[in-house]
Design a protein around this motif. Structure first.
Motif, PDB file in Angstrom:
ATOM      1  N   THR A   1       0.830  -1.213   0.000  1.00  0.00           N
ATOM      2  CA  THR A   1       0.000   0.000   0.000  1.00  0.00           C
ATOM      3  C   THR A   1       0.861   1.258   0.000  1.00  0.00           C
ATOM      4  O   THR A   1       0.532   2.236  -0.668  1.00  0.00           O
TER       5      THR A   1
ATOM      6  N   GLN B   1       0.672   6.084  -7.120  1.00  0.00           N
ATOM      7  CA  GLN B   1      -0.603   6.581  -7.656  1.00  0.00           C
ATOM      8  C   GLN B   1      -1.027   7.910  -7.040  1.00  0.00           C
ATOM      9  O   GLN B   1      -1.732   8.690  -7.667  1.00  0.00           O
ATOM     10  N   TYR B   2      -0.638   8.147  -5.802  1.00  0.00           N
ATOM     11  CA  TYR B   2      -1.106   9.352  -5.125  1.00  0.00           C
ATOM     12  C   TYR B   2       0.023  10.332  -4.846  1.00  0.00           C
ATOM     13  O   TYR B   2      -0.144  11.269  -4.074  1.00  0.00           O
TER      14      TYR B   2
ATOM     15  N   PRO C   1      -4.532   9.302   0.390  1.00  0.00           N
ATOM     16  CA  PRO C   1      -5.861   9.661  -0.130  1.00  0.00           C
ATOM     17  C   PRO C   1      -6.768  10.167   0.985  1.00  0.00           C
ATOM     18  O   PRO C   1      -6.703   9.690   2.114  1.00  0.00           O
TER      19      PRO C   1
ATOM     20  N   SER D   1     -10.335  10.716   0.565  1.00  0.00           N
ATOM     21  CA  SER D   1     -11.763  10.403   0.514  1.00  0.00           C
ATOM     22  C   SER D   1     -11.960   8.988   1.053  1.00  0.00           C
ATOM     23  O   SER D   1     -11.090   8.119   0.898  1.00  0.00           O
TER      24      SER D   1
ATOM     25  N   LYS E   1     -13.803   6.629  -0.033  1.00  0.00           N
ATOM     26  CA  LYS E   1     -13.791   5.624  -1.109  1.00  0.00           C
ATOM     27  C   LYS E   1     -12.352   5.229  -1.467  1.00  0.00           C
ATOM     28  O   LYS E   1     -12.027   4.058  -1.591  1.00  0.00           O
ATOM     29  N   ASN E   2     -11.499   6.228  -1.614  1.00  0.00           N
ATOM     30  CA  ASN E   2     -10.102   5.920  -1.982  1.00  0.00           C
ATOM     31  C   ASN E   2      -9.349   5.244  -0.833  1.00  0.00           C
ATOM     32  O   ASN E   2      -8.509   4.382  -1.061  1.00  0.00           O
TER      33      ASN E   2
ATOM     34  N   SER F   1     -10.224   1.645  -0.777  1.00  0.00           N
ATOM     35  CA  SER F   1      -9.700   0.849  -1.900  1.00  0.00           C
ATOM     36  C   SER F   1      -8.268   0.370  -1.637  1.00  0.00           C
ATOM     37  O   SER F   1      -7.743  -0.451  -2.378  1.00  0.00           O
TER      38      SER F   1
END
Ligand code: SF4
Length: 343
Positions: free
Chosen positions: A89, A96-97, A102, A104, A106-107, A110
């Motif tokens: 992770t 990716q970030y 992240p 939110s 939702k993110n 995930s």
């Protein structure tokens, strides 16, 4: 339910433990603490949290680390899939970030190794998002406070408790509310013999009124435990031993161990000796006392068999490696074997 929030906040202000991850809103630190604390007691998790934060103060440093170092730092905590997910992770957040955690729900959800509880904890503690946490402590507090008979380990039960936790949170500040209800479950509304006489919720607690405290929460099933029988081989010759990397999708994946033979059932000693000889063509000179190791759904029964020589090279398995015994310290090994070597 009206003053539930005020009562537990007041209780929390007076009773909360001072834990290092509570003094930060850094989502990376909060995430680290939450992953470490899954299946780990606070006292034990604290040292690991401090070790990780000191060694990897930012997510990119963790992402760039060698997996072996991450596993070695994790050694002793067990459930190594958590450490591998942690590392994977960190790499995702880094790539990716762009090293920014992240923000939110939702993110966050995930991310690998992050379920709805952990996502709610990070979202509320770090970003003040209104998501109610539901962990084992929260299940217990709610099931007693409202005297709920629905089992917590059914999908209907989970939905129901999530809805009730959200209702109890309401429009209140989520970070402190979530911290307070979890801490209340951990220290006041404990699993066995809670001291209801000094509880601020006592007047409203339905389980206390109905004398059902000891029966809450209700579980529908007890998970079956699988017994496994491990026969480790300690081949030792001139300071050299053989180790083996665990590559299968199983417990202790990517850790190192002594060469292993596993049997489905407990066998007599002479039967095991016969199997060892069949496989390695040499006889063991001694065997350790049985070592028991309990995991969440498995009970490992292990013994370590000592040999005074290494097997013939042609009997070596692909993932075997000959190392100096003194170098074993550099390899992450399961706690069970660590205990064996510590004597
Ligand atoms: S009265 Fe007892 S059972 Fe009810 S919330 Fe308080 S400690 Fe838990």
């Amino acid at each position: 339910m009206t003053n539930f929030h005020l009562l537990i906040i007041e209780w929390y202000r007076q009773n909360a433990r001072n834990l290092p991850w509570r003094n930060t809103e850094n989502p990376y630190f909060i995430w680290l603490s939450e992953i470490i604390l899954q299946q780990t007691r606070v006292q034990q998790g604290m040292n690991y949290y401090l070790k990780f934060v000191n060694r990897f103060p930012t997510v990119d440093l963790l992402a760039d680390a060698d997996e072996q170092e991450v596993l070695a730092l994790w050694q002793g905590l067990g459930y190594y899939s958590r450490a591998r997910n942690l590392h994977a992770t960190a790499k995702i957040i880094s790539k990716q970030y762009n090293n920014v955690f992240p923000s939110s729900y939702k993110n966050i959800l995930s991310l690998k190794g992050v379920g709805s509880y952990t996502a709610s904890a990070i979202a509320s503690f770090a970003f003040d998002l209104s998501h109610a946490v539901v962990d084992g402590n929260v299940y217990r507090v709610i099931s007693r406070y409202l005297d709920i008979e629905v089992p917590i380990d059914t999908s209907a039960g989970k939905k129901m408790f999530e809805a009730l936790a959200a209702e109890l949170l309401g429009d209140n500040p989520p970070a402190i509310h979530n911290q307070a209800i979890m801490e209340f479950g951990a220290l006041q509304c404990v699993p066995v013999n809670p001291n209801c006489g000094i509880c601020p919720l006592a007047e409203q607690c339905l389980a206390l009124q109905r004398n059902t405290v000891a029966q809450r929460p209700i579980k529908s099933t007890k998970i079956k435990t699988r017994n496994r029988y491990f026969h480790f081989a300690l081949f030792e010759n001139a300071g050299k031993i053989i180790i083996q990397k665990r590559i299968e999708k199983d417990i202790w994946q990517h850790l190192f161990q002594l060469p292993l033979l596993e049997t489905e059932v407990a066998l007599e000693t002479d039967e095991i000796e016969r199997i060892l000889f069949e496989n390695y063509q040499i006889k063991p000179i001694s065997v350790s006392e049985p070592i028991k190791h309990i995991l969440s759904h498995q009970k490992i029964h292990a013994r370590v068999w000592k040999f005074e020589a290494l097997p013939d090279q042609k009997l070596f398995q692909e993932n075997w490696e000959v190392i100096s015994f003194s170098d074993l310290i550099d390899y992450p090994i399961p706690k069970l074997l660590d205990r064996y070597f510590q004597g």
